[in-house]
Enzyme design. Structure first.
Site, short mmCIF file in Angstrom:
data_model
loop_
_atom_site.label_atom_id
_atom_site.label_comp_id
_atom_site.label_asym_id
_atom_site.label_seq_id
_atom_site.Cartn_x
_atom_site.Cartn_y
_atom_site.Cartn_z
N ASP A 1 43.24 10.70 -10.74
CA ASP A 1 42.57 9.95 -11.81
C ASP A 1 41.11 9.76 -11.40
O ASP A 1 40.81 9.66 -10.22
CB ASP A 1 43.21 8.59 -12.08
N CYS B 1 46.21 12.67 -15.03
CA CYS B 1 45.53 11.43 -15.47
C CYS B 1 46.52 10.29 -15.21
O CYS B 1 47.07 9.69 -16.12
CB CYS B 1 45.19 11.50 -16.95
N GLY C 1 52.27 4.72 -14.54
CA GLY C 1 53.48 4.50 -15.35
C GLY C 1 54.38 5.74 -15.35
O GLY C 1 55.57 5.66 -15.06
N LYS C 2 53.77 6.89 -15.67
CA LYS C 2 54.58 8.12 -15.76
C LYS C 2 54.80 8.71 -14.37
O LYS C 2 55.82 9.35 -14.13
CB LYS C 2 53.91 9.12 -16.70
N CYS D 1 48.72 8.94 -26.29
CA CYS D 1 49.37 7.86 -27.06
C CYS D 1 48.61 7.69 -28.38
O CYS D 1 48.26 6.59 -28.77
CB CYS D 1 49.49 6.56 -26.27
#
Ligand SMILES: C[S@@+](CC[C@H](N)C(=O)[O-])C[C@H]1O[C@@H](n2cnc3c(N)ncnc32)[C@H](O)[C@@H]1O
Length: 490
Positions: free
Chosen positions: A321, A297, A302-303, A421
């Site tokens: 994604d 995903c 970012g990751k 998150c």
């Protein structure tokens, strides 16, 4: 985080300069022009770093209650912004950008005060709504704007002409005794989220307080292009306050939020913006050189970028994604970061045919699952009011489906990290526990051991509290509320 409907581009009509604006500030004065020139020259001399309080957030740190002069224009414009944002039918950060773009003549100081006002109103919408009952805040944005500015800067800072007929209602709102409000209102949360957090955590008082604060700006140093020491030295040489993050070995924390995107270290791909918690999740995957890794995903990556750098741009890193638009944001970022091992692929769903073909092929898979985003309320305070319990049910089903299908990509002896998150057990431990029960060929690896192998040490209390799982909390770790579980296939 939860999928959100994108607000209409025309949420705010373009503003023409108004008569009052023209009379208050016709043009920049000689002194202002000289100061502008000096700042431009200084920035040029410093190789792109702008000194001084340039951004709204930085400027606001210097403002003290009673010291800010609120103009009629600020009250009117905050009212206009809240009139749209308080409808809560789109992400506030996107709406704020549209609002400021619709108003290009608004000065930096006014923008700062208005931006802080919007965040304050969203963070404190529970007590504001309670004090205004039975009038819904979205129906009375002027009263919300006045009450917000008065709570932030003192009622004496407001121009009497702007208060006008709202004087009575404003005094009532400001006089409200919140000790009589229900506990979820005092916590500035919807009742259902409050109940879930109360059932899980002992230190909710501190947690709720931290969720009302702004988040620091964390950067991740791209180890392909620079070391953390180099970045810290460059920031210090340019007068920017910065510290190493306490746990992530590549992290740098800035207490203020300067205009980063114009800095050379950003343009050259030496740093990227990434919360320390998010950096640590990439570390939990322990990516190695020449491995075959999947970020299931990936979003705007970012990751992915952090994982690609830990792989030293070798091997293959697939970034999947379902949101093609979001994934498109990854390509320029990976170029800037100097990564050549990333393959972004838009998939139709977790059952996509291409995924079936890749079964059992990956050394490591990260599943940074869509979630409620309860761990990011500091940054996205509107989210807490826009979420509904039905949304948690919907997302929970996706989380289980994605974990099930993504796990099939992992080869025997390989690993995966399931992350969110969120601070809610239902999206975290319960999803993992249900998976492990259905799949005895998988087992949980203690996150403490994975960190220890990389020289990252947490206080023992971290593991006493969450066992083998990893849960960051804003009031404990000064990061967003990230969760992760490391799973190994036997
Ligand atoms: C928490 S965000 C990812 C953030 C990203 N990893 C980062 O670090 O910036 C979750 C992502 O999951 C994606 N998503 C939702 N359903 C999915 C599915 N069935 N398969 C793959 N990705 C999905 C969303 O589009 C969203 O970008």
């Amino acid at each position: 985080m939860a999928e959100t409907k994108f607000p209409k581009r025309r949420a705010f009509a373009m503003q023409k300069p108004r008569k009052t604006e023209r009379t208050e500030s016709p043009r920049r004065t000689e002194r202002q022009r000289a100061a502008d020139k000096r700042r431009r020259e200084e920035a040029r001399a410093m190789g792109g770093y702008a000194k001084g309080p340039k951004t709204p957030e930085k400027r606001m740190t210097a403002l003290q209650p009673g010291q800010v002069r609120i103009t009629g224009l600020i009250v009117d414009e905050l009212t206009r912004a809240l009139g749209v944002i308080l409808k809560l039918d789109g992400p506030a950060d996107v709406l704020m950008k549209l609002f400021f773009r619709s108003n290009p003549r608004l000065g930096m100081r006014d923008r700062g005060i208005i931006a802080e006002g919007i965040y304050y109103a969203l963070r404190h919408l529970g007590t504001l709504s309670w004090a205004m009952h039975p009038v819904p805040p979205a129906r009375a944005p002027r009263l919300v704007a006045l009450a917000t500015l008065a709570r932030q800067h003192g009622i004496e800072s407001l121009p009497p002409a702007s208060i006008g007929r709202e004087e009575g209602p404003l005094k009532n709102v400001l006089a409200a005794d919140f000790s009589k409000a229900p506990p979820h209102i005092q916590a500035e949360l919807p009742e259902w989220i409050y109940s879930l957090l109360e059932a899980q955590y002992d230190d909710t008082k501190e947690l709720y307080a931290s969720m009302l604060e702004g988040a620091p700006l964390d950067l991740r140093v791209n180890l392909l292009k620079a070391s953390r020491e180099e970045v810290l030295q460059e920031l210090a040489a340019n007068g920017v306050e910065a510290y190493p993050t306490p746990f992530s070995p590549d992290g740098v924390r800035l207490p203020t939020k300067p205009g980063l995107t114009q800095w050379p270290i950003y343009k050259e791909g030496k740093v990227d913006v990434q919360d320390e918690g998010s950096q640590l999740i990439a570390r939990l995957l322990t990516p190695r050189r020449r491995e075959m890794i999947c970020d299931f995903c990936a979003g705007a990556g970012g990751k992915t970028l952090a994982i690609g750098a830990l792989m030293r741009s070798t091997g293959s890193l697939y970034a999947f994604d379902v949101n093609e638009k979001r994934l498109a944001g990854l390509t320029p970022r990976m170029r800037r970061a100097g990564l050549s091992n990333v393959h972004p692929i838009a998939i139709r769903s977790e059952r996509d045919e291409r995924i079936r073909r890749l079964q059992g092929k990956f050394d490591r898979v990260l599943i940074d699952a869509p979630c409620t985003g309860t761990g990011t309320f500091r940054r996205n305070p509107d989210l807490k009011w826009r979420l509904a319990p039905s949304e948690l049910d919907r997302i929970n089903k996706i989380q289980k489906d994605v974990l099930e299908h993504a796990s099939r990509l992992v080869k025997k002896g390989g690993r995966m990290v399931y992350a969110t998150c969120s601070m809610l057990r239902r999206e975290n431990q319960e999803v993992v526990e249900a998976f492990l029960e259905a799949h005895p060929e998988w087992h949980l690896v203690p996150a403490a051991d994975v960190f220890a192998q990389q020289g990252i040490q947490f206080d023992a209390s971290q593991w006493e509290r969450f066992g083998s799982y990893f849960q960051m909390l804003p009031h404990v770790n000064s990061t967003d509320g990230f969760f992760a579980a490391v799973l190994q296939r036997d």
